[in-house]
Design a protein around this motif. Structure first.
Motif, short mmCIF file in Angstrom:
data_model
loop_
_atom_site.label_atom_id
_atom_site.label_comp_id
_atom_site.label_asym_id
_atom_site.label_seq_id
_atom_site.Cartn_x
_atom_site.Cartn_y
_atom_site.Cartn_z
N THR A 10 -9.29 -2.21 -2.66
CA THR A 10 -8.02 -1.48 -2.51
C THR A 10 -6.85 -2.40 -2.80
O THR A 10 -5.89 -2.01 -3.47
N GLU A 11 -6.92 -3.64 -2.32
CA GLU A 11 -5.85 -4.62 -2.59
C GLU A 11 -5.74 -4.92 -4.07
O GLU A 11 -4.64 -5.04 -4.62
N LYS A 61 -6.56 -2.92 -6.55
CA LYS A 61 -5.96 -1.75 -7.19
C LYS A 61 -4.45 -1.73 -6.96
O LYS A 61 -3.68 -1.41 -7.87
N ALA A 62 -4.03 -2.05 -5.73
CA ALA A 62 -2.60 -2.06 -5.42
C ALA A 62 -1.89 -3.13 -6.23
O ALA A 62 -0.78 -2.92 -6.75
N GLU A 94 1.01 -2.53 -8.95
CA GLU A 94 2.29 -3.23 -8.81
C GLU A 94 2.61 -3.99 -10.10
O GLU A 94 3.76 -4.01 -10.56
#
Length: 136
Positions: free
Chosen positions: A116-117, A119-120, A124
């Motif tokens: 998830t990190e 992907k974030a 960004e």
């Protein structure tokens, strides 16, 4: 060791599965051999019971090899499990099983969080690139 459970070997389970598959092939071989013999004797106007001795030896010779192979592979799995059962390191308690399950769940959650990190961070970076392109 009375309150502990024996951990099964993956290799032994694979041996049992392979033995089962080979035994199914042996049954298929027996069936196809019998149907072949019925057709063969039918062509010459004879029945399989008239030549039972020859038919039986033909059926056995066709199916004996997979049957023996199946028995040998099964016994290899059984012997492996018997040898492993003598070593106390292959026994686990319920608490150890629960701890291993919790550790696995924790590792899965950590991997999901890292994904998830990532992907974030990718989203960004895309947004940052879009800002730079819009500024130009």
């Amino acid at each position: 060791m009375n309150d502990k459970k024996f951990r099964r070997s993956g290799i032994a389970i694979a041996c049992y599965a392979i033995a089962g598959i080979v035994m199914l092939y042996a049954f298929y071989s027996i069936g196809s051999t019998i149907s072949y013999l019925v057709e063969y004797f039918g062509q010459y106007g004879m029945s399989i019971t008239d030549n039972f001795g020859d038919a039986f030896s033909y059926i056995v010779s066709a199916a004996l090899q997979p049957i023996i192979m199946s028995v040998l592979v099964f016994m290899a799995g059984y012997i492996l499990e018997e040898i492993r059962s003598q070593n106390p390191a292959y026994y686990v308690t319920d608490a150890e099983l629960a701890a291993a399950k919790a550790a696995k769940a924790e590792a899965k959650a950590a991997a999901k969080a890292a994904k998830t990190e990532a992907k974030a961070a990718a989203a960004e970076a895309k947004a940052e690139e879009a800002k730079v392109e819009d500024a130009e």
